[in-house]
Design a protein around this motif. Sequence first.
Motif, PDB file in Angstrom:
ATOM      1  N   ARG A 123       0.808  -1.215   0.000  1.00 14.67           N
ATOM      2  CA  ARG A 123       0.000   0.000   0.000  1.00 14.67           C
ATOM      3  C   ARG A 123       0.847   1.274   0.000  1.00 14.67           C
ATOM      4  NH1 ARG A 123      -2.999   1.778   5.363  1.00 14.67           N
ATOM      5  NH2 ARG A 123      -0.826   2.251   5.813  1.00 14.67           N
ATOM      6  N   ASP A 124       1.863   1.330   0.840  1.00 15.44           N
ATOM      7  CA  ASP A 124       2.690   2.529   0.948  1.00 15.44           C
ATOM      8  C   ASP A 124       4.032   2.355   0.258  1.00 15.44           C
ATOM      9  OD1 ASP A 124       0.669   3.618   2.445  1.00 15.44           O
ATOM     10  OD2 ASP A 124       1.532   2.987   4.345  1.00 15.44           O
ATOM     11  N   GLY A 125       4.130   1.375  -0.625  1.00 15.81           N
ATOM     12  CA  GLY A 125       5.396   1.081  -1.287  1.00 15.81           C
ATOM     13  C   GLY A 125       5.606   1.903  -2.553  1.00 15.81           C
ATOM     14  N   LYS A 126       6.360   1.312  -3.490  1.00 11.89           N
ATOM     15  CA  LYS A 126       6.697   2.009  -4.728  1.00 11.89           C
ATOM     16  C   LYS A 126       5.451   2.268  -5.566  1.00 11.89           C
ATOM     17  CE  LYS A 126      10.115   0.466  -7.106  1.00 11.89           C
ATOM     18  NZ  LYS A 126      11.086  -0.397  -7.786  1.00 11.89           N
ATOM     19  N   PHE A 127       5.471   3.387  -6.284  1.00 18.07           N
ATOM     20  CA  PHE A 127       4.379   3.711  -7.189  1.00 18.07           C
ATOM     21  C   PHE A 127       4.935   4.393  -8.418  1.00 18.07           C
ATOM     22  CE2 PHE A 127       4.749   7.117  -4.088  1.00 18.07           C
ATOM     23  CZ  PHE A 127       4.780   8.254  -4.867  1.00 18.07           C
ATOM     24  N   LYS A 128       4.137   4.403  -9.491  1.00 16.14           N
ATOM     25  CA  LYS A 128       4.550   4.997 -10.760  1.00 16.14           C
ATOM     26  C   LYS A 128       4.413   6.519 -10.742  1.00 16.14           C
ATOM     27  CE  LYS A 128       5.236   1.175 -12.929  1.00 16.14           C
ATOM     28  NZ  LYS A 128       6.600   0.772 -12.994  1.00 16.14           N
ATOM     29  N   GLU A 129       3.251   6.976 -10.264  1.00 20.80           N
ATOM     30  CA  GLU A 129       2.972   8.413 -10.334  1.00 20.80           C
ATOM     31  C   GLU A 129       1.960   8.796  -9.265  1.00 20.80           C
ATOM     32  OE1 GLU A 129       1.322  11.670 -13.590  1.00 20.80           O
ATOM     33  OE2 GLU A 129       1.536   9.583 -14.173  1.00 20.80           O
ATOM     34  N   ASN A 130       2.137   9.970  -8.696  1.00 25.15           N
ATOM     35  CA  ASN A 130       1.190  10.551  -7.754  1.00 25.15           C
ATOM     36  C   ASN A 130       0.258  11.448  -8.567  1.00 25.15           C
ATOM     37  OD1 ASN A 130      -0.166  11.901  -5.764  1.00 25.15           O
ATOM     38  ND2 ASN A 130       1.657  12.658  -4.725  1.00 25.15           N
ATOM     39  N   ILE A 131      -1.055  11.142  -8.573  1.00 28.81           N
ATOM     40  CA  ILE A 131      -1.983  11.923  -9.395  1.00 28.81           C
ATOM     41  C   ILE A 131      -2.956  12.761  -8.582  1.00 28.81           C
ATOM     42  CG2 ILE A 131      -1.818  10.381 -11.364  1.00 28.81           C
ATOM     43  CD1 ILE A 131      -4.542   9.240 -10.549  1.00 28.81           C
ATOM     44  N   GLY A 132      -2.841  12.730  -7.251  1.00 33.11           N
ATOM     45  CA  GLY A 132      -3.733  13.558  -6.457  1.00 33.11           C
ATOM     46  C   GLY A 132      -3.597  13.298  -4.976  1.00 33.11           C
ATOM     47  N   THR A 133      -4.472  13.957  -4.196  1.00 29.43           N
ATOM     48  CA  THR A 133      -4.474  13.809  -2.747  1.00 29.43           C
ATOM     49  C   THR A 133      -5.906  13.682  -2.250  1.00 29.43           C
ATOM     50  OG1 THR A 133      -4.548  16.199  -2.387  1.00 29.43           O
ATOM     51  CG2 THR A 133      -2.374  15.156  -2.417  1.00 29.43           C
ATOM     52  N   TYR A 134      -6.038  13.096  -1.057  1.00 34.08           N
ATOM     53  CA  TYR A 134      -7.334  12.958  -0.389  1.00 34.08           C
ATOM     54  C   TYR A 134      -7.121  13.207   1.089  1.00 34.08           C
ATOM     55  CZ  TYR A 134     -11.282  10.510   1.793  1.00 34.08           C
ATOM     56  OH  TYR A 134     -12.373  10.174   2.567  1.00 34.08           O
ATOM     57  N   ASN A 135      -7.855  14.172   1.643  1.00 31.27           N
ATOM     58  CA  ASN A 135      -7.758  14.504   3.058  1.00 31.27           C
ATOM     59  C   ASN A 135      -9.117  14.249   3.709  1.00 31.27           C
ATOM     60  OD1 ASN A 135      -7.311  15.504   5.588  1.00 31.27           O
ATOM     61  ND2 ASN A 135      -6.494  17.473   4.914  1.00 31.27           N
ATOM     62  N   PRO A 136      -9.304  13.098   4.372  1.00 32.52           N
ATOM     63  CA  PRO A 136     -10.610  12.759   4.937  1.00 32.52           C
ATOM     64  C   PRO A 136     -11.011  13.604   6.137  1.00 32.52           C
ATOM     65  CG  PRO A 136      -9.001  11.109   5.539  1.00 32.52           C
ATOM     66  CD  PRO A 136      -8.320  12.035   4.579  1.00 32.52           C
ATOM     67  N   LEU A 137     -10.093  14.382   6.688  1.00 30.19           N
ATOM     68  CA  LEU A 137     -10.402  15.194   7.863  1.00 30.19           C
ATOM     69  C   LEU A 137     -11.135  16.488   7.510  1.00 30.19           C
ATOM     70  CD1 LEU A 137      -7.098  14.759   9.877  1.00 30.19           C
ATOM     71  CD2 LEU A 137      -9.245  13.515  10.128  1.00 30.19           C
ATOM     72  N   LEU A 138     -11.118  16.886   6.255  1.00 32.92           N
ATOM     73  CA  LEU A 138     -11.788  18.117   5.847  1.00 32.92           C
ATOM     74  C   LEU A 138     -13.283  17.886   5.684  1.00 32.92           C
ATOM     75  CD1 LEU A 138      -9.273  19.481   3.202  1.00 32.92           C
ATOM     76  CD2 LEU A 138      -9.547  20.194   5.567  1.00 32.92           C
ATOM     77  N   ASP A 139     -14.068  18.975   5.694  1.00 33.85           N
ATOM     78  CA  ASP A 139     -15.510  18.897   5.503  1.00 33.85           C
ATOM     79  C   ASP A 139     -15.844  18.352   4.122  1.00 33.85           C
ATOM     80  OD1 ASP A 139     -15.996  19.957   8.004  1.00 33.85           O
ATOM     81  OD2 ASP A 139     -16.004  22.025   7.256  1.00 33.85           O
TER      82      ASP A 139
END
Length: 123
Positions: free
Chosen positions: A40-56
């Motif tokens: 899950r937190d290992g190698k990846f090809k590309e970061n395409i975005g973010t998700y912050n579940p703490l926000l409204d």
Amino acid sequence: MGQLVENFGCLMALKLRLARRGTTNRPFYWIVVADARSPRDGKFKENIGTYNPLLDKDSCDKVVLNEERARYWLARGAQPTDRVRLFLANIGALPKHAIKVTPKKSAPKKRALERAASAKVSA
């Protein structure tokens, strides 16, 4: 599992999924393109975005997603996880009818269904 993508002579199945960042009790996720076999937190090809579940829910910064790159990877056969599929449907990259909102893990199990049925019969 999806289409296989050739990378340096070997084939791999790609996933659009969440990779956890942040600290204890303060989750923050990157939306990444990764080989399905990598952790899950290992190698990846590309970061395409973010998700912050703490926000409204109505906050514009809750989900930040590069739609162009997401469509690129979907065209290459990358399969999104359920949560990422929901994000993609909200921006219009995938159809809304193909979404399972409730994960299978949270569905009632066999004994809970039996108890509910017996309670209904006795009532």
